[in-house]
Design a protein around this motif. Structure first.
Motif, short mmCIF file in Angstrom:
data_model
loop_
_atom_site.label_atom_id
_atom_site.label_comp_id
_atom_site.label_asym_id
_atom_site.label_seq_id
_atom_site.Cartn_x
_atom_site.Cartn_y
_atom_site.Cartn_z
N ASP A 227 0.83 -1.20 0.00
CA ASP A 227 0.00 0.00 0.00
C ASP A 227 0.87 1.26 0.00
N LEU A 228 2.01 1.21 0.66
CA LEU A 228 2.91 2.35 0.67
C LEU A 228 3.55 2.54 -0.71
N VAL A 229 3.91 1.43 -1.32
CA VAL A 229 4.53 1.48 -2.65
C VAL A 229 3.54 2.05 -3.66
N ARG A 230 2.30 1.59 -3.61
CA ARG A 230 1.27 2.10 -4.53
C ARG A 230 1.02 3.59 -4.32
N THR A 231 1.09 4.01 -3.08
CA THR A 231 0.89 5.43 -2.79
C THR A 231 1.99 6.27 -3.41
N LEU A 232 3.23 5.83 -3.29
CA LEU A 232 4.33 6.56 -3.89
C LEU A 232 4.15 6.66 -5.41
N LEU A 233 3.74 5.57 -6.03
CA LEU A 233 3.52 5.57 -7.47
C LEU A 233 2.42 6.55 -7.85
N ALA A 234 1.34 6.59 -7.07
CA ALA A 234 0.24 7.52 -7.36
C ALA A 234 0.72 8.96 -7.29
N VAL A 235 1.55 9.27 -6.30
CA VAL A 235 2.05 10.64 -6.17
C VAL A 235 2.91 11.02 -7.38
N VAL A 236 3.78 10.11 -7.80
CA VAL A 236 4.64 10.37 -8.96
C VAL A 236 3.81 10.53 -10.23
N ASP A 237 2.82 9.66 -10.42
CA ASP A 237 2.00 9.71 -11.62
C ASP A 237 1.11 10.95 -11.66
N GLU A 238 0.54 11.30 -10.51
CA GLU A 238 -0.41 12.42 -10.47
C GLU A 238 0.29 13.77 -10.30
N GLY A 239 1.49 13.78 -9.76
CA GLY A 239 2.25 15.01 -9.68
C GLY A 239 2.14 15.77 -8.38
N THR A 240 1.07 15.53 -7.60
CA THR A 240 0.90 16.21 -6.32
C THR A 240 0.29 15.25 -5.31
N PHE A 241 0.47 15.58 -4.03
CA PHE A 241 -0.11 14.77 -2.97
C PHE A 241 -1.64 14.85 -3.01
N ASP A 242 -2.16 16.04 -3.30
CA ASP A 242 -3.61 16.21 -3.35
C ASP A 242 -4.24 15.36 -4.46
N ARG B 66 15.76 6.35 2.92
CA ARG B 66 16.14 7.19 1.78
C ARG B 66 15.05 8.25 1.54
N VAL B 67 15.46 9.38 1.00
CA VAL B 67 14.49 10.35 0.49
C VAL B 67 14.03 9.84 -0.87
N LEU B 68 12.74 9.65 -1.04
CA LEU B 68 12.20 9.04 -2.26
C LEU B 68 11.58 10.06 -3.21
N LEU B 69 11.15 11.20 -2.67
CA LEU B 69 10.48 12.21 -3.49
C LEU B 69 11.12 13.57 -3.29
N LEU B 70 11.17 14.33 -4.37
CA LEU B 70 11.51 15.74 -4.30
C LEU B 70 10.19 16.50 -4.28
N ARG B 71 9.99 17.28 -3.23
CA ARG B 71 8.70 17.96 -3.06
C ARG B 71 8.64 19.21 -3.94
N THR B 72 8.71 18.98 -5.24
CA THR B 72 8.62 20.05 -6.23
C THR B 72 7.21 20.05 -6.83
N LYS B 73 6.96 20.92 -7.77
CA LYS B 73 5.69 20.93 -8.49
C LYS B 73 5.98 20.83 -9.98
N PRO B 74 5.68 19.68 -10.62
CA PRO B 74 5.14 18.48 -9.98
C PRO B 74 6.19 17.72 -9.18
N VAL B 75 5.72 16.83 -8.31
CA VAL B 75 6.60 15.98 -7.51
C VAL B 75 7.43 15.11 -8.45
N SER B 76 8.68 14.85 -8.10
CA SER B 76 9.52 13.95 -8.90
C SER B 76 10.23 12.98 -7.96
N ALA B 77 10.57 11.83 -8.51
CA ALA B 77 11.22 10.79 -7.72
C ALA B 77 12.73 11.02 -7.71
#
Length: 299
Positions: A8-23, A49-60
């Motif tokens: 579930d955590l892995v899928r969440t990370l993928l969703a954030v990367v694909d959608e570009g934002t946490f919202d 590890r840091v997995l995401l760069l909190r940019t707009k859009p988010v990047s891995a």
């Protein structure tokens, strides 16, 4: 270990990367943005590890790309297992395969290759257009499952097979050729003649010019046209000379709208199919269709 990562955590990370934002990821996952943030933090704590760069859009990050690749592989294998078991897709959606392909292949032989998939009502592709020399980067970053590439060196975790070669012809409009090239020493005139370039990653014209002139690149007088069809149209309109795929140049050569200013000279660019090593029927179906079409369309 990757096997210890909660899915579930892995899928969440993928969703954030694909959608570009946490919202946006929260909306797709039907949870709150706070829950998405907590899951990503939990995954980062687990991996150290840091997995995401909190940019707009988010990047891995580089470490995040490893997890993203795992997430896509996991999703694809789970979908194939559900299909094999006759189970409904928990997401309620079709099978989607992200694939990277270069612009000239996309404009010529690649889309007809997908015709064989028309009977697969639940199998859909998401094409990412990228230069053939850079499509492997999308594989490496986990953005796509497969790619048409000019590199024979497999990305880690991927298999590679040769498709054939895309043949390019040096062509120009007759009026342009008469003004800049005909009856002249091409070693001197070609580096001075206006040229059409796809984009700043496009090295075909420079490569051909160097081969023909003994080291001189194409002219600095450049028109940049980042569309395969638009590129061919620009050459036909007389903006400059260019290396056009033989299949695209054929009609213009027959009608006289284009001429080969160095008859018999061409540039062949080898193309390869790289894909993740997954026992996936959907991915295998696409690979078979692409390979079959390439056998008839490429050199």
């Amino acid at each position: 270990m990757m096997s210890e990562l909660p899915h579930d955590l892995v899928r969440t990370l993928l969703a954030v990367v694909d959608e570009g934002t946490f919202d946006a990821a929260a909306a797709v996952l039907h949870v709150t943005p706070s829950a998405v943030s907590q899951r990503v933090k939990a995954l980062e704590q687990r991996t150290g590890r840091v997995l995401l760069l909190r940019t707009k859009p988010v990047s891995a990050t580089e470490s995040g790309q490893v997890v993203v690749r795992f997430a896509r592989q996991l999703a694809r294998l789970e979908g194939d297992a559900r299909d094999a078991l006759g189970m409904e897709d928990s997401a309620g959606g079709p099978v989607r395969l992200p694939i990277a392909v270069n612009a000239d292949s996309l404009a010529t032989w690649f889309v007809p290759a997908l015709a064989a998939l028309a009977q697969e009502a639940r199998l859909f592709v998401e094409l990412r257009r990228e230069d053939e020399g850079h499509t492997t980067a999308l594989l490496r970053e986990g953005e796509v499952l497969a790619a048409v590439t000019s590199s024979p060196d497999p990305v880690t975790g991927c298999s590679v097979r040769r498709l054939g070669a895309m043949r390019y012809l040096p062509v120009a409009a007759p009026g342009f050729a008469a003004r800049w090239l005909d009856g002249k020493d091409l070693a001197r005139s070609l580096p001075e003649a206006p040229v059409v370039i796809f984009d700043r990653r496009d090295e075909l014209q420079d490569r051909f010019a160097r081969e023909l002139t003994g080291g001189h690149a194409a002219s600095a007088l450049r028109h940049y046209v980042p569309s395969s069809e638009g590129f061919a149209d620009a050459v036909t309109a007389g903006l400059g000379w260019g290396m056009v795929p033989s299949s695209q140049a054929a009609a213009g050569l027959c009608s006289g709208a284009l001429v080969e200013f160095v008859p018999g000279r061409r540039l062949d660019v080898p193309l390869y199919w790289q894909q993740w090593r997954l026992d996936s029927p959907a991915l295998a179906a696409v690979a078979a269709a692409v390979t079959a079409a390439a056998a008839g369309a490429l050199q």
